[in-house]
Write a protein that holds these residues in place. Sequence first.
Motif, PDB file in Angstrom:
ATOM      1  N   PHE A  22       0.775  -1.293   0.066  1.00 43.48           N
ATOM      2  CA  PHE A  22      -0.206   0.107  -0.112  1.00 43.48           C
ATOM      3  C   PHE A  22       0.869   1.099   0.087  1.00 43.48           C
ATOM      4  O   PHE A  22       0.444   2.427  -0.492  1.00 43.48           O
ATOM      5  CB  PHE A  22      -0.808  -0.089   1.224  1.00 43.48           C
ATOM      6  CG  PHE A  22      -2.202  -0.578   1.147  1.00 43.48           C
ATOM      7  CD1 PHE A  22      -3.012  -0.496  -0.098  1.00 43.48           C
ATOM      8  CD2 PHE A  22      -2.464  -1.610   2.085  1.00 43.48           C
ATOM      9  CE1 PHE A  22      -4.214  -0.964  -0.181  1.00 43.48           C
ATOM     10  CE2 PHE A  22      -3.991  -2.144   2.034  1.00 43.48           C
ATOM     11  CZ  PHE A  22      -4.814  -1.898   0.859  1.00 43.48           C
ATOM     12  N   VAL A  60      -9.446   6.242  -7.028  1.00 37.36           N
ATOM     13  CA  VAL A  60      -8.854   5.025  -6.148  1.00 37.36           C
ATOM     14  C   VAL A  60      -8.120   4.255  -7.227  1.00 37.36           C
ATOM     15  O   VAL A  60      -7.022   3.407  -6.641  1.00 37.36           O
ATOM     16  CB  VAL A  60     -10.183   4.090  -5.486  1.00 37.36           C
ATOM     17  CG1 VAL A  60     -10.771   3.376  -6.733  1.00 37.36           C
ATOM     18  CG2 VAL A  60      -9.693   3.226  -4.624  1.00 37.36           C
ATOM     19  N   PHE A  78     -13.551  16.092   3.379  1.00 41.10           N
ATOM     20  CA  PHE A  78     -13.493  15.016   4.198  1.00 41.10           C
ATOM     21  C   PHE A  78     -12.712  15.244   5.712  1.00 41.10           C
ATOM     22  O   PHE A  78     -12.695  14.281   6.449  1.00 41.10           O
ATOM     23  CB  PHE A  78     -12.842  13.770   3.423  1.00 41.10           C
ATOM     24  CG  PHE A  78     -13.445  13.351   2.176  1.00 41.10           C
ATOM     25  CD1 PHE A  78     -14.120  12.467   2.377  1.00 41.10           C
ATOM     26  CD2 PHE A  78     -13.178  13.881   0.880  1.00 41.10           C
ATOM     27  CE1 PHE A  78     -14.728  11.669   1.140  1.00 41.10           C
ATOM     28  CE2 PHE A  78     -13.793  13.398  -0.152  1.00 41.10           C
ATOM     29  CZ  PHE A  78     -14.572  12.217  -0.173  1.00 41.10           C
ATOM     30  N   MET A 209     -17.069   9.588 -11.550  1.00 41.24           N
ATOM     31  CA  MET A 209     -16.917   9.795 -10.124  1.00 41.24           C
ATOM     32  C   MET A 209     -18.276   9.817  -9.343  1.00 41.24           C
ATOM     33  O   MET A 209     -18.643   9.337  -8.374  1.00 41.24           O
ATOM     34  CB  MET A 209     -16.128  10.954  -9.611  1.00 41.24           C
ATOM     35  CG  MET A 209     -15.712  10.768  -8.047  1.00 41.24           C
ATOM     36  SD  MET A 209     -14.828   9.565  -7.727  1.00 41.24           S
ATOM     37  CE  MET A 209     -14.146   9.434  -6.084  1.00 41.24           C
ATOM     38  N   THR A 221     -19.868   1.209   4.069  1.00 46.77           N
ATOM     39  CA  THR A 221     -20.517   1.332   5.508  1.00 46.77           C
ATOM     40  C   THR A 221     -21.445   0.658   5.776  1.00 46.77           C
ATOM     41  O   THR A 221     -21.453   0.271   6.949  1.00 46.77           O
ATOM     42  CB  THR A 221     -20.829   2.931   5.228  1.00 46.77           C
ATOM     43  OG1 THR A 221     -19.501   3.906   4.708  1.00 46.77           O
ATOM     44  CG2 THR A 221     -20.817   3.684   6.679  1.00 46.77           C
ATOM     45  N   ILE A 263     -13.974  -4.272   3.803  1.00 44.86           N
ATOM     46  CA  ILE A 263     -13.029  -4.688   2.540  1.00 44.86           C
ATOM     47  C   ILE A 263     -12.225  -5.753   3.075  1.00 44.86           C
ATOM     48  O   ILE A 263     -11.179  -5.312   3.842  1.00 44.86           O
ATOM     49  CB  ILE A 263     -12.371  -3.440   2.073  1.00 44.86           C
ATOM     50  CG1 ILE A 263     -13.477  -2.227   1.531  1.00 44.86           C
ATOM     51  CG2 ILE A 263     -11.619  -3.881   0.902  1.00 44.86           C
ATOM     52  CD1 ILE A 263     -13.895  -2.419   0.059  1.00 44.86           C
ATOM     53  N   TRP A 266      -7.863  -6.007  -1.515  1.00 43.81           N
ATOM     54  CA  TRP A 266      -7.845  -5.029  -2.635  1.00 43.81           C
ATOM     55  C   TRP A 266      -6.558  -5.400  -3.533  1.00 43.81           C
ATOM     56  O   TRP A 266      -5.894  -6.182  -3.407  1.00 43.81           O
ATOM     57  CB  TRP A 266      -7.418  -3.550  -1.565  1.00 43.81           C
ATOM     58  CG  TRP A 266      -8.013  -2.387  -2.538  1.00 43.81           C
ATOM     59  CD1 TRP A 266      -7.217  -1.302  -3.116  1.00 43.81           C
ATOM     60  CD2 TRP A 266      -9.501  -2.455  -2.789  1.00 43.81           C
ATOM     61  NE1 TRP A 266      -8.240  -0.464  -3.699  1.00 43.81           N
ATOM     62  CE2 TRP A 266      -9.392  -0.985  -3.571  1.00 43.81           C
ATOM     63  CE3 TRP A 266     -10.544  -2.806  -2.415  1.00 43.81           C
ATOM     64  CZ2 TRP A 266     -10.816  -0.335  -3.850  1.00 43.81           C
ATOM     65  CZ3 TRP A 266     -11.983  -2.429  -3.031  1.00 43.81           C
ATOM     66  CH2 TRP A 266     -12.092  -1.130  -3.950  1.00 43.81           C
ATOM     67  N   CYS A 327      -8.678   5.458   2.154  1.00 43.16           N
ATOM     68  CA  CYS A 327      -9.888   5.973   2.158  1.00 43.16           C
ATOM     69  C   CYS A 327      -9.961   7.355   2.507  1.00 43.16           C
ATOM     70  O   CYS A 327      -9.664   7.796   3.623  1.00 43.16           O
ATOM     71  CB  CYS A 327     -10.579   4.903   2.862  1.00 43.16           C
ATOM     72  SG  CYS A 327     -12.457   5.385   2.944  1.00 43.16           S
TER      73      CYS A 327
HETATM   74  C1  HEM Z   1     -10.858   4.326  -0.925  1.00 48.36           C
HETATM   75  C2  HEM Z   1     -12.160   1.065   2.195  1.00 48.36           C
HETATM   76  C3  HEM Z   1     -15.977   4.178   3.188  1.00 48.36           C
HETATM   77  C4  HEM Z   1     -14.435   7.269  -0.301  1.00 48.36           C
HETATM   78  C5  HEM Z   1     -10.774   3.478  -0.303  1.00 48.36           C
HETATM   79  C6  HEM Z   1      -9.893   2.087  -0.087  1.00 48.36           C
HETATM   80  C7  HEM Z   1     -10.417   1.123   0.572  1.00 48.36           C
HETATM   81  C8  HEM Z   1     -11.660   1.746   1.212  1.00 48.36           C
HETATM   82  C9  HEM Z   1      -9.759  -0.317   1.048  1.00 48.36           C
HETATM   83  C10 HEM Z   1      -8.574   1.974  -1.050  1.00 48.36           C
HETATM   84  C11 HEM Z   1      -7.606   2.202  -0.365  1.00 48.36           C
HETATM   85  C12 HEM Z   1      -6.139   2.161  -0.906  1.00 48.36           C
HETATM   86  O1  HEM Z   1      -6.052   1.954  -1.986  1.00 48.36           O
HETATM   87  O2  HEM Z   1      -5.197   2.276  -0.151  1.00 48.36           O
HETATM   88  C13 HEM Z   1     -13.605   1.735   2.671  1.00 48.36           C
HETATM   89  C14 HEM Z   1     -14.067   1.248   3.873  1.00 48.36           C
HETATM   90  C15 HEM Z   1     -15.225   1.945   4.288  1.00 48.36           C
HETATM   91  C16 HEM Z   1     -15.258   3.099   3.264  1.00 48.36           C
HETATM   92  C17 HEM Z   1     -13.867  -0.228   4.559  1.00 48.36           C
HETATM   93  C18 HEM Z   1     -16.450   2.140   5.268  1.00 48.36           C
HETATM   94  C19 HEM Z   1     -16.370   1.217   6.164  1.00 48.36           C
HETATM   95  C20 HEM Z   1     -16.079   5.300   2.277  1.00 48.36           C
HETATM   96  C21 HEM Z   1     -16.893   6.389   2.373  1.00 48.36           C
HETATM   97  C22 HEM Z   1     -16.430   7.406   1.206  1.00 48.36           C
HETATM   98  C23 HEM Z   1     -15.211   6.705   0.831  1.00 48.36           C
HETATM   99  C24 HEM Z   1     -18.021   6.614   3.294  1.00 48.36           C
HETATM  100  C25 HEM Z   1     -17.062   8.550   0.767  1.00 48.36           C
HETATM  101  C26 HEM Z   1     -18.019   9.136   1.161  1.00 48.36           C
HETATM  102  C27 HEM Z   1     -13.325   6.621  -0.682  1.00 48.36           C
HETATM  103  C28 HEM Z   1     -12.345   7.456  -1.737  1.00 48.36           C
HETATM  104  C29 HEM Z   1     -11.520   6.620  -1.963  1.00 48.36           C
HETATM  105  C30 HEM Z   1     -11.559   5.398  -1.078  1.00 48.36           C
HETATM  106  C31 HEM Z   1     -12.923   8.690  -2.469  1.00 48.36           C
HETATM  107  C32 HEM Z   1     -10.252   6.821  -2.946  1.00 48.36           C
HETATM  108  C33 HEM Z   1      -9.132   7.315  -2.071  1.00 48.36           C
HETATM  109  C34 HEM Z   1      -7.678   7.555  -3.212  1.00 48.36           C
HETATM  110  O3  HEM Z   1      -7.408   6.562  -3.801  1.00 48.36           O
HETATM  111  O4  HEM Z   1      -7.101   8.607  -2.917  1.00 48.36           O
HETATM  112  N1  HEM Z   1     -11.991   3.040   0.698  1.00 48.36           N
HETATM  113  N2  HEM Z   1     -13.949   2.833   2.252  1.00 48.36           N
HETATM  114  N3  HEM Z   1     -15.031   5.494   1.382  1.00 48.36           N
HETATM  115  N4  HEM Z   1     -12.539   5.488  -0.442  1.00 48.36           N
HETATM  116 FE1  HEM Z   1     -13.421   4.319   1.124  1.00 48.36          FE
END
Ligand code: HEM
Length: 388
Positions: A22, A60, A78, A209, A221, A263, A266, A327
């Motif tokens: 990561f 992502v 955020f 997006m 969530t 999750i 990945w 995230c």
């Molecule tokens: C990316 C998990 C909730 C928006 C990610 C990634 C994971 C993840 C594993 C990829 C991380 C990586 O590649 O290092 C989760 C889990 C959640 C959750 C387990 C709930 C428990 C949310 C929510 C939002 C969100 C509520 C928005 C309202 C995003 C965005 C990314 C992301 C925008 C991309 C970040 C980037 O690439 O810079 N999430 N997520 N996620 N998540 Fe979440």
Amino acid sequence: MFYSPELGYWVVTRYEDVKSVFRDPLLFSPSNALEKVTPAPPEAQEILKKYGFDLQRTMVNEDEPQHMERRRLLLDAFLPENLIKHEPSVRNLARQYMDRFLDKGRADLVAEMFYEIPLTVALHFLGVPDDGAEELKQFAVAHTLNTWGRPTREEQLAISENVGRFWKTANDILDRMRADPTGEGWMYDTIRAHMDHPEAVPESYLRSMMMAILAAAHETTSNATSNMFWTLLSDRTAWDEVCENPALIPSAVEECLRVAGSIVAWRRIATDDTEVGGVKIPKGGKLMIVQASANKDGRYWENPDDIDIYRDNAADHLTFGYGAHQCMGKNIARMEMRVFLDEFVRRLPHIRLADGQTFRNLPNMSFRGPESLVVEWDPALNPEKTDP
Ligand code: HEM
């Protein structure tokens, strides 16, 4: 760390190895994060074409330097200080949904609460107007199965119709929002960022997006919340301790994200010949990084299988990823989970899991959460009966 010929992926399971992958988005590109595990048959692609479907890289799965430039421009909403304003409406929603079943003594928490609220919260956060929100809610998109599962040919066709309609609806709503881009919410921030910095936030990103963020915010969530209740109610000691001392809620949320994250795995792809955990990986090798396994690695965690809501390093879990792509919505998810838990331990501390339930998950390689979660209680013992 091993190669699975059946999956076609290098599988990374140890905490330190998962974290090191990561940590390096240049050597381990996220460009395959949303690649369909089961390729779509030509007929499914035709269906998508009919709707003008054109999902491009979002955040992502975007490489550097574009990714970080975009992330910085879109991070403000955020930040914890900017999320506080959403908490009262999350609490109101939680209370309203609970009011509907409080006196019934039995509820399926997935169907009656945890599936819907995170979607509504996500739509509020994005600033999608209410009429648009109603339209978007119709699409129970089988995004998980489509991206990370092994759907049959027939399933692929049905999913493609749904995904195509979702794409079109999301884009129609986006166009309406763009006609007056002065509104409040993250999607409006993104529209304005596109107007000011079209190279960093291009049109294709905006369109993709609008759909991708709902999948990122919603099911993750919903599942994490259901997993948390399943976990705590399966270990009555932990549940009772949280009820007695609600100050433990934030650490209970973190421990549940560790032992039962939503999750579980990945993906990344190696951009050069390299080595992880002493195993050589060729350029182009695909990696499946298993957070669920890292989160229980005995080399890192003491008594990894115990649910210990006093654990002081629970927040080191890798459920939200780590590093440049970690995230962005993690604090929204945490806030929702805390509010839900807080409302339950005060209003229904005597709930228990109904007998005979099995944890059934959609068959796929990344998302984990129960399809239903039935709880029971004696409404005569609801605290609000004696202490309204
Ligand atoms: C990316 C998990 C909730 C928006 C990610 C990634 C994971 C993840 C594993 C990829 C991380 C990586 O590649 O290092 C989760 C889990 C959640 C959750 C387990 C709930 C428990 C949310 C929510 C939002 C969100 C509520 C928005 C309202 C995003 C965005 C990314 C992301 C925008 C991309 C970040 C980037 O690439 O810079 N999430 N997520 N996620 N998540 Fe979440």
